[in-house]
Structure formats: structure tokens, C-alpha cells
Write an enzyme that holds these catalytic residues in place. Structure first.
Site, PDB file in Angstrom:
ATOM      1  N   CYS A  71     -49.144 -66.725   4.185  1.00  0.00           N
ATOM      2  CA  CYS A  71     -48.939 -66.322   5.586  1.00  0.00           C
ATOM      3  C   CYS A  71     -48.775 -67.575   6.444  1.00  0.00           C
ATOM      4  CB  CYS A  71     -50.107 -65.482   6.088  1.00  0.00           C
ATOM      5  SG  CYS A  71     -49.988 -65.065   7.835  1.00  0.00           S
TER       6      CYS A  71
ATOM      7  N   CYS B 224     -55.992 -59.141   6.899  1.00  0.00           N
ATOM      8  CA  CYS B 224     -55.651 -58.269   8.030  1.00  0.00           C
ATOM      9  C   CYS B 224     -55.037 -56.950   7.576  1.00  0.00           C
ATOM     10  CB  CYS B 224     -54.727 -58.995   8.992  1.00  0.00           C
ATOM     11  SG  CYS B 224     -53.197 -59.560   8.243  1.00  0.00           S
TER      12      CYS B 224
END
Ligand SMILES: Nc1ncnc2c1ncn2[C@@H]1O[C@H](COP(=O)(O)OP(=O)(O)OP(=O)(O)O)[C@@H](O)[C@H]1O
Length: 358
Positions: free
Chosen positions: A112, A204
Site C-alpha cells: 500500500c 483497513c
């Protein structure tokens, strides 16, 4: 703080999560005179958080968006929301699923940082006219090189070692010279409303780390199979390969108490377990390298092979051909070397390179 320069009015885009670290990073940048714009990214659709009861704090929920907006408002900086849900799904969530199905242990936060935070979002900020991008990560960039944070207990250089060298020159990490306590104190002093907010705990897109629910919701069938000892005995059933990691002890079966997961076999859909002393390796191979310096054919380093791991000394042979590979010999036998996980190599506090364990 010293980021090495003090340029009044220089445009910086800060990655603002709604947590305390990036809020203080924003404040520290303003204090130095930068012209700051906040970028808040949405990695997953809000429905994920609205439709589930979630116990642990994650980084990208609707309440984080609200907090980020409040922080930007408090400091009077422009606030931009960047929707990266689609590219995040393609580059991070699908990679996470595929690696799991291949019997490997992925590290989505690492990628990410490369593809999303310091990839897509950074590119948008630069296109908007920002000269630098900043985040609340605990690490330092000195003369275009990545270093550990001063507060080693909070150091996040391991997760940032995916970022390409060229990008480092355009990144500012204001928090790297502070301890977490100092950051919270600054937040308190500045009346930042998230001063005591807890740190993100889970991925997340994977609230409460509930892998079983995640695979079920994604419509992916995960099959049960055998748990087999290294001497060939079947001692129980596993619930699906993704739900186990190398080095894991709790197998959920009566006969399993003295065994650890040694390997996962995708073709045979079985888990190989062994007593603890069989889980130590002296060697590993690392590929998919991200180099910060030209590497010699052989060098000494310390290496970190997962998030919560004390670095270990090693000797590394670098093979430049075929995209580059590192043949690593640990100074001491090392527990649970895990394919798919990230290895980050250090020279003291300085990051030398990173790669994926094969
Ligand atoms: N949704 C988001 N939008 C923009 N930036 C983000 C977002 N989530 C994380 N970041 C950036 O990545 C950094 C590291 O995030 P991470 O969740 O790993 O750590 P954290 O310690 O909880 O940070 P914070 O206290 O700022 O939330 C943050 O400080 C922030 O700069």
C-alpha cells in the site's frame, strides 16, 4: 524538527488519516512555514464499516474521514478526499487474496505504501502542484536515504522500504525524530482532538482481522484438509490454508499442542507441522528487490523478516541476474522464515534494500 530545509510557502501535501500521527505531522509542517494541503484517502467503501460491528481501530473508516476533516479545518488547510477504492482493490486486496491462496503470507501495508500512499495519492498531489508529500510515519529520510525512526519502538521503516529511491527525495517524514509520547504531547498542547486516539490495529480492509468472514464475503471457498507431521502422521483437520501462518502454534486440535506450522502445501491442501526445533532456518532467498544503493556481490547486514521481529545479523550474496536475488545466511538459526513476507536489510539505522522471501 529538522527536515534539512525551511522553505516558507513551499507546497506540501500531507497524507492525513484522522489519527494523531499525521495530525501532528501537519502541525509540524505548518510550524516550519510550509504551505500545506491535506489528502485523505478512502481505501474501502464506507459500507464495510457501516454494516459491521467492528471492535478494533483501523485507518480508513468514516469516522477517520470525519476526524481528518476536523483536523484540516482546525488548522485552516485545504482538505481533499482521494478515492482509491478501485486501485486499492486491484493492487492490494487482490494481491492479499492471491498470496493467501498460494499458501504465502502477504504484507499488504508494505505494498500500500508503494502503490497507493506513495504511488497513486502521491502522484495526484504532485500533479496538483505539491513539491513534497508528507506522512505521519515514524522513519527518517536523510540525504535521499531511508533510516529508522529515532524512536525504535515505533519505527515504521520496515513498511516504507517498498518506496522507490527516486521518490524519497520528494517525501518528508516530520515525526521520525520524535517519540510517540512526544507526538501525543504536542497533539495535546495544540488541542488536537485525536491526541489520545488509539493506533490502527488491523488491516483497513479486514476489520477485526476476521479472515474467515473476509473469504466468505468475497465468495471464495476455502477447503478443509489434513494436518500432517513431518514424519508423515495425519494428526487432525485444518479449516483452510489461509487461516494458518508459518510458526503458528495454536492449531485448534487436541494432538497439536507441541506442533507448529512448518509449511503449507497448496497442491495437497495440507499443513505440515513440526516440533519447534524444526522451525529454525539458517538460509533464505529473497527476490523482488527494491535497492537503495548499488549492492556489492557479498555484504554484511542485519535483517528484519516480519513486523514484530528483532533483527538478526546475516551475510548476503547478491546475484544481479534475472531481476536480482539475495542468498541470505543468518548468523543464527532463525524462527519461522515465511514465504511471501518482506525482508528488510539494514546497515545500522539505514535501510539498504528490501525484498520478498521466497
Ligand atoms: N486514510 C488515509 N488517508 C491519508 N493518509 C493516510 C491514511 N491512512 C494512513 N495514512 C498515512 O499513513 C501514515 C501511517 O498510517 P498508519 O495507519 O500505519 O499509522 P498510524 O500510526 O495509525 O498513523 P495516524 O496516527 O496518522 O493514523 C499516517 O500517519 C498517514 O500519514
Amino acid at each position: 524538527m529538522s527536515t534539512g530545509f525551511n522553505k516558507k510557502g513551499v507546497k506540501v501535501g500531507v497524507l492525513l488519516s484522522g489519527g494523531v500521527d499525521s495530525a501532528v505531522a501537519l502541525y509540524l509542517l505548518l510550524k516550519e512555514g510550509y504551505d500545506v494541503t491535506a489528502y485523505h484517502m478512502k481505501t474501502v467503501k464506507d459500507e464495510l464499516y457501516i454494516t459491521k460491528e467492528i471492535k478494533h481501530k483501523v485507518c480508513c473508516s468514516p469516522s477517520d474521514t470525519f476526524d481528518a476533516q476536523m483536523i484540516a479545518k482546525k488548522f485552516g488547510v485545504p482538505f481533499k478526499i482521494v478515492h482509491v477504492e478501485d486501485v486499492f482493490k486491484e493492487k492490494i486486496v487482490d494481491y492479499f487474496i492471491n498470496e493467501n491462496l498460494l499458501g504465502r503470507t502477504p504484507n499488504p501495508c508494505f505494498f500500500c505504501n508503494e502503490y497507493i500512499k506513495f504511488g497513486v495519492v502521491m502522484d495526484i498531489a504532485l500533479r496538483d502542484g505539491m513539491e513534497y508529500v508528507a506522512s505521519g510515519h515514524y522513519a527518517r529520510i536523510i540525504d535521499g536515504h531511508l533510516y529508522k525512526a529515532v524512536d525504535e519502538s515505533k519505527d515504521q521503516s520496515y513498511f516504507l522500504a517498498s518506496i522507490r529511491k527516486e521518490k524519497l527525495e520528494r517525501i518528508i517524514l516530520p515525526n521520525g525524530n520524535y517519540t510517540k509520547d512526544e507526538i501525543r504531547k504536542i497533539a495535546q498542547q495544540q488541542g488536537i482532538h485525536v491526541a489520545q486516539k488509539v493506533d490502527s490495529q488491523d488491516l483497513c480492509f479486514l476489520p477485526d482481522n476476521d479472515l474467515k468472514a473476509f473469504f466468505k464475503d468475497a465468495g471464495i471457498e476455502v477447503k478443509q484438509g489434513n494436518i500432517i507431521t513431518t514424519d508423515g502422521r495425519i494428526i487432525g483437520k485444518h479449516e483452510g490454508l489461509p487461516f494458518y501462518t508459518i510458526g503458528q502454534r495454536k492449531l485448534g486440535i487436541a494432538a497439536g499442542s507441541k506442533f507448529y506450522v512448518r509449511a503449507k502445501n497448496v497442491e495437497g491442501n495440507f499443513i505440515l507441522v513440526a516440533p519447534v526445533d524444526e522451525l529454525y532456518d539458517k538460509h533464505m532467498v529473497v527476490s523482488d528487490l527494491n535497492l537503495y544503493d548499488e549492492l556489492p556481490n557479498e555484504f554484511r547486514a542485519t535483517v528484519k523478516i516480519r513486523k514484530k521481529f528483532k533483527e538478526v545479523g546475516c551475510t548476503v550474496r547478491y546475484e544481479k541476474e534475472k531481476g536480482g536475488r539475495l542468498f541470505v545466511t543468518f548468523d543464527e538459526p532463525t524462527f519461522a522464515v515465511t514465504p511471501g513476507q518482506i525482508a528488510v536489510f539494514y546497515d545500522g539505522p539505514k535501510v539498504v534494500c528490501s525484498g520478498v522471501i521466497q
